[in-house]
Design an enzyme around this catalytic site. Structure first.
Site, short mmCIF file in Angstrom:
data_model
loop_
_atom_site.label_atom_id
_atom_site.label_comp_id
_atom_site.label_asym_id
_atom_site.label_seq_id
_atom_site.Cartn_x
_atom_site.Cartn_y
_atom_site.Cartn_z
N PHE A 21 -2.16 5.56 -4.43
CA PHE A 21 -2.93 6.45 -4.45
C PHE A 21 -4.41 6.41 -4.12
CE2 PHE A 21 -0.43 5.40 -8.01
CZ PHE A 21 0.51 6.32 -8.02
N VAL A 24 -8.09 0.15 -1.43
CA VAL A 24 -8.96 -0.90 -2.11
C VAL A 24 -9.58 -1.55 -1.10
CG1 VAL A 24 -8.50 -2.67 -3.80
CG2 VAL A 24 -6.77 -1.22 -3.71
N ASP A 127 4.02 -0.26 -15.96
CA ASP A 127 4.43 -0.45 -14.66
C ASP A 127 4.25 -2.07 -14.20
OD1 ASP A 127 5.12 -0.01 -12.03
OD2 ASP A 127 2.91 1.08 -11.24
#
Ligand code: AMP
Length: 283
Positions: A21, A24, A127
């Site tokens: 998504f 980082v 998850d």
């Protein structure tokens, strides 16, 4: 809203990784504190549910959980700011470093300890997988990304190149989206196979497919090859009672733990509290 801060407080440094998504980065907060900054691609989260989730996540504090420090959601891209873990994801770490069995068992126990804390706080991870465990110094690990899955828009999850993590999902999740701490326990069993397999992808081709599972045909060479299980095959086989076999260097006590995590009846699966003492006892 102490956790909601301004983008300008962060200076982004080197890129640490790329998730489904967004990216980082290593970051510096107010010129003093080293942090990890996860940037979210626009439209991946429902803003309201994300903020609600972040509020909950901020309250969860435990030595085996990656601490959420702050979020920036006043403008795009959203930032999720967490503690920095110097050795990145457990998945890459166990693939690159040749860790001995007692270290691997210790890592498994650390994860169970973080999860037992979530369990006590009635919080579901949703998850749990080696890709969502992060590693610090001295093989010290922490559980990351808890609860985030809930805030991600479903259609986004389905449309990303990486499929919905069916191989980590309990059957009641794969078939009915019934998440619970016991579906986390199932995922933990899969995570144990990743740890013992040094980052092996679950349900690989080398697991002899059970009877009735087709070999695929490699059209170009026209030879029969074994392929990895597809998501559909995993769901079907699990429903018919198939479970991943024991790896050669997996202790019997650990394999018994895995099989318990994969009990078809969620109620019969151990709690993380029990898993923690079993793992501590097993080595
Ligand atoms: P994710 O989007 O959570 O899948 O993160 C992608 C990659 O970024 C991970 O596989 C890690 O290598 C790295 N990463 C994520 N969070 C952190 C963190 N808190 N500290 C260090 N590296 C991180």
């Amino acid at each position: 809203d102490k956790y909601e801060v301004d983008h300008s407080e962060f200076k982004l440094g080197k890129k640490l990784g790329e998730g489904n998504f967004g990216q980082v980065y290593e970051g510096l907060w107010n010129g003093t504190t080293k942090v990890a900054v996860k940037t979210l691609k626009q439209g991946t989260m429902e803003e309201e549910s994300f903020l609600k989730e972040a509020k909950l996540m901020k309250k969860l504090r435990h030595p085996k959980l990656v601490q959420l420090y702050a979020v920036c959601t006043r403008s795009q891209p959203f930032y999720i700011v967490t503690e920095l873990m110097c050795n990145g994801s457990l998945l890459n770490y166990i693939r690159k470093n040749d860790l001995n069995i007692s270290t691997l068992m210790d890592i498994a126990a650390q994860i169970a300890s973080g999860m037992a804390y979530l369990e006590t706080n009635n919080y579901i991870h949703r998850d749990l997988a080696a890709r969502n465990i992060l590693v610090g110094k001295n093989n010290y690990v922490k559980v990351a990304d808890f609860g985030l899955a809930r805030a991600i828009k479903e259609e986004i999850y389905e449309s990303t190149s990486k499929p919905f993590p069916i191989k980590w999902s309990a059957p009641e999740v794969a078939l009915q989206q019934k998440f619970s701490i016991k579906s986390d326990v199932w995922s933990f069993g899969i995570l144990l196979t990743e740890i013992i397999g040094r980052g092996r992808v679950p349900y690989p081709a080398s697991n002899h497919p059970p009877k009735g599972l087709l070999h695929t045909t490699n059209a170009s060479s026209n030879t029969n090859i074994l392929s990895d299980f597809t998501n559909r095959e995993v769901i079907d086989q699990i429903e018919h009672g198939y479970r991943m076999p024991q790896l050669p260097d997996c202790p019997d006590s650990l394999y018994a733990i895995m099989l318990n995590c994969w009990d078809a009846d969620p109620k019969k699966r151990d709690s993380f509290e029990t898993l923690l003492w079993k793992l501590e006892d097993a080595y």
